[in-house]
Design a protein around this motif. Structure first.
Motif, short mmCIF file in Angstrom:
data_model
loop_
_atom_site.label_atom_id
_atom_site.label_comp_id
_atom_site.label_asym_id
_atom_site.label_seq_id
_atom_site.Cartn_x
_atom_site.Cartn_y
_atom_site.Cartn_z
N THR A 1 0.82 -1.22 0.00
CA THR A 1 0.00 0.00 0.00
C THR A 1 0.85 1.27 0.00
O THR A 1 0.31 2.37 -0.02
CB THR A 1 -0.90 0.05 1.25
N GLY A 2 2.17 1.09 0.04
CA GLY A 2 3.06 2.24 0.16
C GLY A 2 3.56 2.44 1.57
O GLY A 2 4.43 3.28 1.81
N THR A 3 3.03 1.67 2.52
CA THR A 3 3.48 1.70 3.91
C THR A 3 3.61 0.25 4.38
O THR A 3 2.76 -0.59 4.06
CB THR A 3 2.46 2.44 4.81
N TYR A 4 4.65 -0.04 5.13
CA TYR A 4 4.84 -1.41 5.60
C TYR A 4 3.80 -1.74 6.67
O TYR A 4 3.73 -1.10 7.71
CB TYR A 4 6.26 -1.59 6.16
N GLU A 5 2.99 -2.76 6.36
CA GLU A 5 1.93 -3.20 7.27
C GLU A 5 1.88 -4.73 7.34
O GLU A 5 2.52 -5.42 6.54
CB GLU A 5 0.55 -2.67 6.80
N VAL A 6 1.11 -5.23 8.29
CA VAL A 6 0.99 -6.67 8.53
C VAL A 6 -0.17 -7.24 7.71
O VAL A 6 -1.25 -6.63 7.63
CB VAL A 6 0.77 -6.95 10.02
N TYR A 7 0.05 -8.42 7.12
CA TYR A 7 -0.97 -9.09 6.32
C TYR A 7 -1.17 -10.51 6.81
O TYR A 7 -0.22 -11.19 7.22
CB TYR A 7 -0.56 -9.13 4.84
N ALA A 8 -2.43 -10.97 6.77
CA ALA A 8 -2.77 -12.36 7.07
C ALA A 8 -2.94 -13.11 5.76
O ALA A 8 -3.47 -12.57 4.79
CB ALA A 8 -4.06 -12.42 7.88
N TRP A 9 -2.48 -14.36 5.75
CA TRP A 9 -2.54 -15.17 4.53
C TRP A 9 -3.13 -16.54 4.86
O TRP A 9 -2.52 -17.33 5.59
CB TRP A 9 -1.13 -15.32 3.94
N ASP A 10 -4.32 -16.80 4.36
CA ASP A 10 -4.91 -18.13 4.42
C ASP A 10 -4.37 -18.91 3.24
O ASP A 10 -4.80 -18.72 2.10
CB ASP A 10 -6.44 -18.02 4.37
N ARG A 11 -3.41 -19.79 3.50
CA ARG A 11 -2.71 -20.46 2.40
C ARG A 11 -3.59 -21.48 1.70
O ARG A 11 -3.39 -21.76 0.51
CB ARG A 11 -1.43 -21.11 2.93
N THR A 12 -4.56 -22.05 2.39
CA THR A 12 -5.45 -23.03 1.76
C THR A 12 -6.31 -22.37 0.70
O THR A 12 -6.44 -22.87 -0.42
CB THR A 12 -6.34 -23.70 2.81
N ALA A 13 -6.90 -21.24 1.04
CA ALA A 13 -7.76 -20.52 0.09
C ALA A 13 -6.98 -19.49 -0.71
O ALA A 13 -7.54 -18.87 -1.61
CB ALA A 13 -8.89 -19.84 0.84
N ASP A 14 -5.69 -19.29 -0.38
CA ASP A 14 -4.85 -18.25 -0.97
C ASP A 14 -5.52 -16.88 -0.88
O ASP A 14 -5.56 -16.11 -1.83
CB ASP A 14 -4.51 -18.57 -2.44
N ARG A 15 -6.02 -16.59 0.33
CA ARG A 15 -6.63 -15.28 0.60
C ARG A 15 -5.66 -14.44 1.43
O ARG A 15 -5.11 -14.92 2.42
CB ARG A 15 -7.96 -15.43 1.34
N HIS A 16 -5.52 -13.17 1.04
CA HIS A 16 -4.64 -12.24 1.73
C HIS A 16 -5.48 -11.09 2.27
O HIS A 16 -6.34 -10.56 1.58
CB HIS A 16 -3.57 -11.70 0.77
#
Length: 605
Positions: free
Chosen positions: A40-55
């Protein structure tokens, strides 16, 4: 390439291109992961559901967020909430699937973080550090309404790890007063009583550090993986904290010899093997070590730097890799690219050359990058921070920007740097700053005599400890540098010590061998403001007004002296802490540095 993208300089494209960190996954829910990205232009935390490949973006704050952890069951995301980058705050949490944030452990006061441990049964240990109260570890037992204090000391310490059953807590501490070499204490979470102690500092003429690398991830297994310095470098060993049995791991390379440099390790799932990282001379490589067979197996990685690695339950290893020429990517030993940042890949840059120069304390390793054309070149000496850190063969947008502008870039792993053995790292004692400058000066002389660097266009530059060495070098080596660029530096060491966070006060007392009151001559000799009258070169300084590590007042003191003496200088102050997590702010800062250098070197843009 579109016309719009073509109009953006390559150096800015490198900064703006999205990046991702190595994903960290929940131990009991490995398909749930966290990573940090600047998408987004700023370092932030993201969650990743690897089974559904959702971020999903987890945090969204003006000055960014980088400190986060998943609970072992993957249900909760913990993240550290400070104010405008000042590193002083509290832990919050939100559900992995999304939802409102809540204060994670009510009753724990806002402070600097001294670590976090989350147990499988709901046990939580939060470490806090404050200038007035030292280090406190707060324990909240499952079902408890409020936390209790399980550890406290005026010297700096931190959370090591909770055992698999949460019955034991490992604490890294420096109660002995040597902040460069920690000890480990094991306590029971039931009552805080001490189970075992591993201290290789107290009573020793030559102190050796130990550090917690984690309890075995297996039921009933109370072994702790420990890093130690018994043979003059970091190496792993196993310590059964209940029986006291120690098992040193005498790892050997492909030819049967001892590894130079430092070795670190982490448990692989199941606790039957380890993932080993070897770090030496600005590069790193990975191995797997079978504990039962005593076999070390190389894991193929490209030549460059592994900035982090993790062993997955399926037997693969994921790692974040880059080189000076090639941008980073999260790769797997399966051969796949695990995680790609959205958008275009940043432009590549120039490979590094290894240079060895004889210095007053031994051979000094430097990494050199040359622009197109024939030398001698205007040259930037980009000095790393730390000081216990090192420059590596890894991708960095800053040096690449200077190369694009026709500058050679030299990075020096001076005494104090990691990756060259304990003696090299521990050399920074009492003559703080002056030792590093001797090594930088030796490489500077080589750069000029070899024809690489134009002696009339030498830029000394760095951030944090590198910014400190820049200001100190402009005074101590005033005839050697054409101009200086110092970001978030120590400028007036006595004032910095009074205002900085407690963890750094502890480190400074160790480096100087005492407080400013006890050894004032050492502090005076190592403070840039002592030599401000000798500064000849134009000086550019940038500083975060909320910086707890290199606080703003001591920089203002130095700038005030520059003004009184009529020295050529410029200052840029920004609303953040020890650096910025906002991409456009980073670009702005580097653009200002480049413009300053080009103007004062008389070079056209």
């Amino acid at each position: 390439m579109s016309d719009e993208k073509s109009a953006v300089p390559a150096w800015e494209q490198r900064f703006r291109a999205a990046r991702v960190s190595l994903p960290d996954w929940a131990e009991d829910a490995p398909e749930r992961a966290l990573y940090v990205s600047n998408a987004t232009g700023t370092y932030e935390v993201y969650a990743w559901d690897r089974t559904a490949d959702r971020h999903r973006q987890v945090t969204d704050r003006p000055n960014g967020t980088t400190d986060a952890e998943l609970s072992p069951d993957g249900r909760w995301i913990w993240w550290f909430d400070d104010t405008d980058g000042d590193e002083f705050g509290v832990w919050r949490r939100q559900p992995f699937i999304g939802g409102p944030d809540e204060e994670a452990v009510p009753g724990v006061p806002a402070a600097y973080s001294a670590g976090l441990a989350l147990g499988r049964d709901g046990t939580v240990v939060v470490g806090t550090s404050s200038d007035d109260d030292g280090t406190t570890l707060h324990l909240r037992q499952p079902g408890a309404a409020a936390p209790e204090t399980i550890y406290h000391h005026e010297e700096y310490g931190g959370v090591g790890d909770l055992s698999y059953d949460s019955a034991l807590l490992a604490i890294d501490h420096t109660e002995h007063g040597d902040a460069m070499h920690s000890a480990i204490r094991i306590v029971r979470t039931s009552d805080g009583s001490t189970v075992a102690e591993l201290d290789e500092v107290t009573g020793r003429a030559e102190p050796r550090g130990v550090a917690c690398l984690g309890f075995a991830p297996a039921v009933g297994d109370q072994r702790l993986l420990v890093a130690h310095q018994r043979r003059g470098r970091w190496e792993p060993m196993l310590w059964d904290v209940l029986t006291g049995e120690e098992t040193e791991l005498l790892l050997r390379d492909d030819r049967g010899g001892e590894f130079p440099g430092d070795l670190s390790a982490q448990w692989r799932p199941g606790a039957r093997s380890l993932l080993v990282e070897h770090e030496y001379e600005a590069r790193s490589e990975l191995f797997s070590y079978d504990l039962e067979k005593g076999e070390l197996t190389r894991l193929e990685t490209p030549r460059g730097t592994v900035a982090g690695a993790t062993a997955r339950p399926d037997g693969t290893v994921e790692f974040l890799w880059s080189s000076a020429a090639e941008p980073s990517a999260v790769r797997s030993t399966s051969g796949a690219v695990v995680l790609r940042a959205p958008g275009p890949v940043p432009p590549s840059s120039v490979p590094v050359e290894d240079v060895w120069v004889e210095g007053p304390g031994g051979r000094v390793h430097a990494l050199v990058q040359r622009p197109d054309g024939e030398g001698p070149f205007p040259t930037v000496f980009e000095v790393h921070g730390g000081p216990t850190h090192h420059d590596s063969d890894s991708f960095a947008a800053g040096p690449a920007a200077w190369l694009d502008h026709g500058f050679a870039v030299v990075r020096v792993n001076y005494r104090g740097s990691t990756g060259y053995g304990q003696a090299w790292t521990d050399a920074l004692r009492e003559r703080v700053g002056l030792i590093e400058l001797e090594d930088i000066g030796a490489v500077r002389d080589w750069a000029v005599s070899s024809g690489l660097a134009d002696p009339a266009q030498l830029v000394l530059s760095g951030g944090s400890w590198g910014g400190y060495l820049t200001l100190l070098g402009l005074g101590v080596q005033s005839g050697s540098w054409t101009l200086g660029l110092a970001a978030v530096p120590v400028a007036d060491y006595l004032t910095a010590y009074a205002d900085e966070m407690e963890a750094l006060k502890s480190l400074d007392r160790t480096l100087f061998g005492g407080t400013p009151e006890e050894v004032p001559e050492r502090w005076q000799a190592s403070s840039p403001i002592t030599y401000v009258e000798q500064v000849q070169a134009p000086v550019y300084i940038s500083a975060g007004v909320n910086d707890p590590r290199c606080p703003i007042q001591q920089i203002e003191n130095y700038v005030g002296r520059l003004e009184q003496l009529g020295k050529v200088h410029e200052v840029y102050r920004y609303d953040a802490g020890h650096g910025s997590l906002v991409v456009e702010e980073r670009i702005k800062q580097l653009r200002l540095e480049i413009d300053f250098a080009l103007r004062h070197l008389g070079r056209a843009r």
